[in-house]
Design a protein around this motif. Sequence first.
Motif, mmCIF file in Angstrom:
data_model
loop_
_atom_site.group_PDB
_atom_site.id
_atom_site.type_symbol
_atom_site.label_atom_id
_atom_site.label_comp_id
_atom_site.label_asym_id
_atom_site.label_seq_id
_atom_site.Cartn_x
_atom_site.Cartn_y
_atom_site.Cartn_z
ATOM 1 N N LEU A 173 31.399 57.942 -100.538
ATOM 2 C CA LEU A 173 32.535 58.243 -100.651
ATOM 3 C C LEU A 173 32.899 56.491 -101.449
ATOM 4 N N TRP A 174 32.388 55.497 -101.339
ATOM 5 C CA TRP A 174 32.880 54.404 -101.133
ATOM 6 C C TRP A 174 32.287 53.951 -103.204
ATOM 7 N N PHE A 175 31.224 54.948 -103.621
ATOM 8 C CA PHE A 175 30.836 54.484 -104.871
ATOM 9 C C PHE A 175 31.774 55.008 -105.884
ATOM 10 N N TRP A 176 32.569 56.380 -105.512
ATOM 11 C CA TRP A 176 33.629 57.260 -105.876
ATOM 12 C C TRP A 176 34.974 56.336 -106.133
ATOM 13 N N ALA A 177 34.928 55.681 -105.334
ATOM 14 C CA ALA A 177 36.481 55.388 -104.667
ATOM 15 C C ALA A 177 36.515 53.962 -105.200
ATOM 16 N N THR A 178 35.409 53.415 -106.176
ATOM 17 C CA THR A 178 34.754 51.855 -106.893
ATOM 18 C C THR A 178 35.203 51.992 -108.725
ATOM 19 N N PRO A 179 35.758 51.502 -109.369
ATOM 20 C CA PRO A 179 35.884 51.890 -110.710
ATOM 21 C C PRO A 179 34.430 52.158 -111.328
ATOM 22 N N ILE A 180 33.334 52.192 -111.440
ATOM 23 C CA ILE A 180 32.135 52.225 -111.751
ATOM 24 C C ILE A 180 31.631 53.218 -112.815
ATOM 25 N N LEU A 181 31.785 54.456 -112.768
ATOM 26 C CA LEU A 181 31.917 54.947 -113.521
ATOM 27 C C LEU A 181 32.650 55.383 -115.171
ATOM 28 N N LEU A 182 34.855 55.787 -113.883
ATOM 29 C CA LEU A 182 35.745 55.575 -114.971
ATOM 30 C C LEU A 182 36.422 53.991 -115.034
ATOM 31 N N GLU A 184 39.136 51.280 -115.185
ATOM 32 C CA GLU A 184 40.661 51.469 -113.578
ATOM 33 C C GLU A 184 41.912 51.889 -114.513
ATOM 34 N N GLU A 185 41.772 51.872 -115.674
ATOM 35 C CA GLU A 185 43.378 52.340 -116.129
ATOM 36 C C GLU A 185 42.913 54.074 -116.022
ATOM 37 N N GLN A 186 42.208 55.218 -115.764
ATOM 38 C CA GLN A 186 42.257 56.826 -115.654
ATOM 39 C C GLN A 186 42.429 56.449 -114.057
ATOM 40 N N LEU A 187 41.638 55.370 -112.848
ATOM 41 C CA LEU A 187 42.099 55.878 -111.718
ATOM 42 C C LEU A 187 43.227 55.987 -111.699
ATOM 43 N N VAL A 192 49.929 55.903 -107.173
ATOM 44 C CA VAL A 192 49.977 54.557 -106.453
ATOM 45 C C VAL A 192 49.746 54.358 -105.068
ATOM 46 N N TRP A 193 48.890 55.237 -104.738
ATOM 47 C CA TRP A 193 47.447 55.295 -103.854
ATOM 48 C C TRP A 193 46.454 55.056 -104.140
ATOM 49 N N SER A 194 45.976 55.461 -105.222
ATOM 50 C CA SER A 194 44.842 54.911 -106.040
ATOM 51 C C SER A 194 44.147 53.158 -105.640
ATOM 52 N N LEU A 195 46.010 52.943 -106.584
ATOM 53 C CA LEU A 195 46.017 51.894 -107.345
ATOM 54 C C LEU A 195 46.383 50.373 -105.919
ATOM 55 N N LEU A 196 46.575 50.987 -104.449
ATOM 56 C CA LEU A 196 46.246 50.888 -103.331
ATOM 57 C C LEU A 196 44.832 50.531 -103.003
ATOM 58 N N LEU A 197 43.999 51.623 -103.073
ATOM 59 C CA LEU A 197 42.649 51.989 -102.680
ATOM 60 C C LEU A 197 41.992 50.553 -103.847
ATOM 61 N N LEU A 198 42.322 50.430 -104.303
ATOM 62 C CA LEU A 198 41.418 49.211 -105.462
ATOM 63 C C LEU A 198 41.690 48.187 -105.203
ATOM 64 N N GLN A 199 42.608 47.546 -104.899
ATOM 65 C CA GLN A 199 43.265 46.723 -104.498
ATOM 66 C C GLN A 199 42.723 46.064 -103.075
ATOM 67 N N ALA A 200 42.305 47.110 -102.210
ATOM 68 C CA ALA A 200 41.865 46.992 -100.958
ATOM 69 C C ALA A 200 39.862 47.203 -100.565
ATOM 70 N N ILE A 206 34.735 42.359 -107.360
ATOM 71 C CA ILE A 206 33.047 42.150 -107.491
ATOM 72 C C ILE A 206 32.378 43.225 -109.120
ATOM 73 N N VAL A 207 32.690 44.583 -109.018
ATOM 74 C CA VAL A 207 32.136 45.218 -109.981
ATOM 75 C C VAL A 207 32.904 44.429 -111.195
ATOM 76 N N ARG A 208 34.436 44.518 -111.242
ATOM 77 C CA ARG A 208 34.915 43.907 -112.302
ATOM 78 C C ARG A 208 34.242 42.258 -112.623
#
Length: 253
Positions: A173-182, A184-187, A192-200, A206-208
Amino acid sequence: MITQLVKRDFQQRYVGSAAGWIWGLIHPLVLLASYVFIFGLVLKSKTGATDVTQNYPMFLFAGMLPWLLFSETVQRSSGCLIDQANLITKTVFPAEIVPVSIFLSSLMSHVLAVCLVIASAGIFLHHVSPVLLLLPVFMLLVGLFAVGIGWIAAAFQVYLRDTAQVLAVILTLWFWATPILLPEEQLNKFGVWSLLLLQANPLAYIVRDYRDILLGHAVSLHDLAWTATFAITAFVCGGLIFRYMKRGFADVL
């Protein structure tokens, strides 16, 4: 002692293998090729206009490396104390160094893959930036974060043998919640929930940062501060939890 553990771990991973340490490069390359085919060719995924590069394979590979280092360290750490039960129960053995040795062993293969990305950036993107000198700092931060989480997973696995299975689900789940394959613009399009998820999500920072450095762009001080905060917090909390739970290891193992 750490040196001996790292050497033994690295040798055991490839013992009897004709290709040896080369498998440390083959595995991420095959994974990269699979994701590029599915997301780049089949699903037509593209990087965003504000992303560090428009080259999707390079974007993907640079983002995958810190995740692979983190996930391998944590997954292998979860069962490391059980694997070393004889040492822990029969000798005065500092059990906390086992996850550290696993990270350092994984780091050896990781450095080979990093060199491949840097060479690819020089060939396909036509530049190699001095910002790469910061890379060891971020390797250290990934190590602190991974070892901290690894300590927690290893300690819980001693008492709750389902921990490794639960951890595998969490990491997926953590892998798919991290902007690796897609990108951040698409996520961010998911609201707003996806934005908050990225910020947390510590791995998002680390990936960025890793991607920026490998592809020759300056790192945001804001992202660096958050990465360091998450890494140090995980390392300290993981160490305290491990130290507290370590008292009963010998009895349970």
